[in-house]
Scaffold this active site. Structure first.
Site, mmCIF file in Angstrom:
data_model
loop_
_atom_site.group_PDB
_atom_site.id
_atom_site.type_symbol
_atom_site.label_atom_id
_atom_site.label_comp_id
_atom_site.label_asym_id
_atom_site.label_seq_id
_atom_site.Cartn_x
_atom_site.Cartn_y
_atom_site.Cartn_z
ATOM 1 N N GLU A 120 -36.211 -18.816 1.927
ATOM 2 C CA GLU A 120 -34.816 -19.179 2.388
ATOM 3 C C GLU A 120 -35.078 -19.828 3.584
ATOM 4 O OE1 GLU A 120 -31.601 -16.274 2.535
ATOM 5 O OE2 GLU A 120 -30.096 -17.892 2.590
ATOM 6 N N HIS B 199 -34.722 -11.520 11.727
ATOM 7 C CA HIS B 199 -33.493 -11.480 12.551
ATOM 8 C C HIS B 199 -33.144 -10.556 13.502
ATOM 9 C CE1 HIS B 199 -32.438 -14.994 9.939
ATOM 10 N NE2 HIS B 199 -32.312 -14.129 8.855
ATOM 11 N N HIS C 111 -34.171 -9.925 -0.209
ATOM 12 C CA HIS C 111 -33.132 -10.092 -1.156
ATOM 13 C C HIS C 111 -33.183 -11.434 -1.921
ATOM 14 C CE1 HIS C 111 -30.790 -13.404 1.230
ATOM 15 N NE2 HIS C 111 -31.726 -13.232 1.844
ATOM 16 N N ASP D 160 -36.003 -10.165 5.980
ATOM 17 C CA ASP D 160 -34.688 -10.052 6.327
ATOM 18 C C ASP D 160 -34.260 -8.393 6.426
ATOM 19 O OD1 ASP D 160 -33.768 -12.563 6.444
ATOM 20 O OD2 ASP D 160 -33.615 -12.698 4.381
ATOM 21 N N HIS E 62 -40.726 -14.977 2.879
ATOM 22 C CA HIS E 62 -39.625 -15.280 2.221
ATOM 23 C C HIS E 62 -38.976 -16.806 2.349
ATOM 24 C CE1 HIS E 62 -35.234 -15.076 1.083
ATOM 25 N NE2 HIS E 62 -34.682 -14.874 2.349
ATOM 26 N N TYR F 267 -24.879 -7.252 8.548
ATOM 27 C CA TYR F 267 -25.760 -7.913 7.917
ATOM 28 C C TYR F 267 -26.032 -7.326 6.651
ATOM 29 C CZ TYR F 267 -30.084 -10.575 7.080
ATOM 30 O OH TYR F 267 -30.705 -11.590 6.681
ATOM 31 N N HIS G 2 -23.983 -19.800 6.401
ATOM 32 C CA HIS G 2 -23.505 -19.958 5.129
ATOM 33 C C HIS G 2 -22.254 -18.999 4.808
ATOM 34 C CE1 HIS G 2 -25.499 -16.443 3.645
ATOM 35 N NE2 HIS G 2 -26.647 -17.098 3.645
ATOM 36 N N ASP H 161 -33.547 -20.716 6.173
ATOM 37 C CA ASP H 161 -33.569 -20.304 7.745
ATOM 38 C C ASP H 161 -34.721 -19.847 8.321
ATOM 39 O OD1 ASP H 161 -33.086 -18.175 5.857
ATOM 40 O OD2 ASP H 161 -32.170 -16.650 7.205
#
Ligand code: FEO
Length: 407
Positions: A81, A224, A146, A165, A79, A193, A25, A83
């Site tokens: 999100e 990640h 986040h 994350d 989470h 990051y 992104h 990804d």
């Protein structure tokens, strides 16, 4: 490619290494990325998070290398999100009997993104735990680290924290642990990051770290990049610096130039700063990128930001960089604007307005040159650079930055 790494007895990494991704992104992932998912084999098996949708079959193949899918009782969604969560539709198709353990906000996120009809969801909150038999999953909500839905999952029997994350890095490697990869590379990617993803939420990160400090932790498994088992003190120290937006004796001169005049001013400002006891860095926006600029800002105490004038405005690349930096909300920085103009004014002034909007301390009036800076103007640039360096030293010395391996 089926990959497997045992994190500890009966707990496996079953995620996906995305070697070729370079745009996350808008974040330049020059070293690729991984979407980490973990399998806990126990009396009741659990999967910690899924992966990005296109790679869900890799995840399922990795899981099937260890257990039959019918043994998966829980899928934790730390989470929502995409990804990490866009693999859920494919996963739930083959695990219709499984229960998703998710925060209340996470449930809203899943319902918003996916057709969740028929999915079993159990909402969990901080303090809740679920037994797998020999091990227990403990949940710690970490809102705005986040996203509102973010949480972490802790396994006390293994002193293992699935940190989502937080502490992650966009870094592809065939090795899963911090001590199997060059520490300076993974710390640099952790910094990138943090700067680009986590910076606006430093206050929440501090609270999360206070809560995590109550836990005995030997392994931190983020969603990640590599898993931390050797360099945990180093990454925690780095997060203390970054979460509190502590800066070093470092100054940036960031600029975009139309015909070289603003570039000359930038050079002179940098020369002025280089005479002081600070690290000064010159960044031409078009020869850099937003990801790098944000990363450099993370530990910089001061910035001189310049743009030529185009149609009574700053140049578009300068506007993009400042918009990005403003959103990231770096705090306790000093700054001034500079740039050239011709028959119409506006470029450096517009930069100055954005620096104010960033809530950075402006150390001087906008520094301007008509068409091309003459010797007097360049001398003024050198003096302004030296003054800003003095201010950078003052801010950095008060910040109490803890030195890192990557500094
Ligand atoms: Fe890696 Fe916020 O998702």
């Amino acid at each position: 490619m089926a990959m497997d790494t045992q994190i500890c007895n009966g707990i496996h990494w079953v995620g996906y290494v995305d070697w070729t991704v370079r745009d996350f992104h808008g974040y330049n992932t020059n070293r690729g990325a991984t979407y980490n998912s973990y399998l806990i084999e126990d009396e009741q098996c659990a999967l910690i998070d899924t992966v990005k949708g296109p790679y869900a079959q890799h995840l399922l193949a990795n899981v099937q290398g260890h257990v039959d899918l019918s043994r998966i009782k829980y899928v934790v969604c730390n989470h929502g999100e995409p990804d990490h969560s866009s693999g859920f539709p494919a996963v739930m198709k083959v695990l219709p009997h499984a229960t998703i353990l998710v925060s209340a906000k996470g449930q809203q996120t899943l319902n918003a993104y996916y057709d969740t009809d028929g999915w079993n969801m159990q909402v969990v909150k901080t303090g809740d735990s679920v037994s797998l038999g020999n091990r227990t999953l403990h949940f710690l909500e970490t809102p705005m680290v986040h996203w509102p839905d973010s949480m972490m999952t802790y396994v006390p029997q293994e002193k293992l924290l699935f940190s989502m994350d937080a502490f992650g890095q966009h870094y592809s490697s065939s090795y899963r642990f911090d001590d199997e990869n060059p520490i300076t590379e993974i710390m640099a990617e952790a910094r990138t990051y943090y700067a680009n993803i986590v910076t606006p939420y430093g206050g929440r990160v501090v609270k999360t770290m206070e809560a995590a400090a109550q836990l005995e932790i030997e392994v931190i498994a983020p969603s990640h990049g590599v898993i931390w088992r050797k360099h945990i003190p180093e990454i925690l120290k780095a997060y203390r610096n970054w979460a509190l937006c502590k800066s070093r004796r470092k100054l940036l001169v960031i600029y975009d130039s139309m015909w070289g005049s603003t570039a000359q001013m930038a050079q002179a400002i940098c020369e002025g700063a280089m005479g002081a006891n600070v690290e000064a860095k010159l960044i031409a926006i078009r020869q850099s990128d937003l990801t790098n600029i944000a990363t450099e800002m993370l530990d910089a105490a001061a910035v001189a930001f310049g743009s030529s004038t185009l149609n009574q405005e700053m140049l578009p690349p300068a506007a993009a960089a400042l918009t990005y930096l403003k959103g990231l909300r770096f705090t306790n920085r000093a700054a001034f604007s500079f740039g050239s103009f011709g028959w119409g004014k506006g470029g450096p002034e517009a930069v100055g307005e954005m620096l104010k909007a960033c809530k950075w301390e402006l150390t001087r009036e906008c520094l301007k040159a008509k068409y091309k800076p003459n010797q007097v103007a360049l001398d003024e640039c050198r003096a302004a650079g030296a003054e800003l360096a003095t201010k950078a030293i003052e801010i950095a010395d008060a910040a109490g930055y803890e030195p890192l391996l990557i500094d």
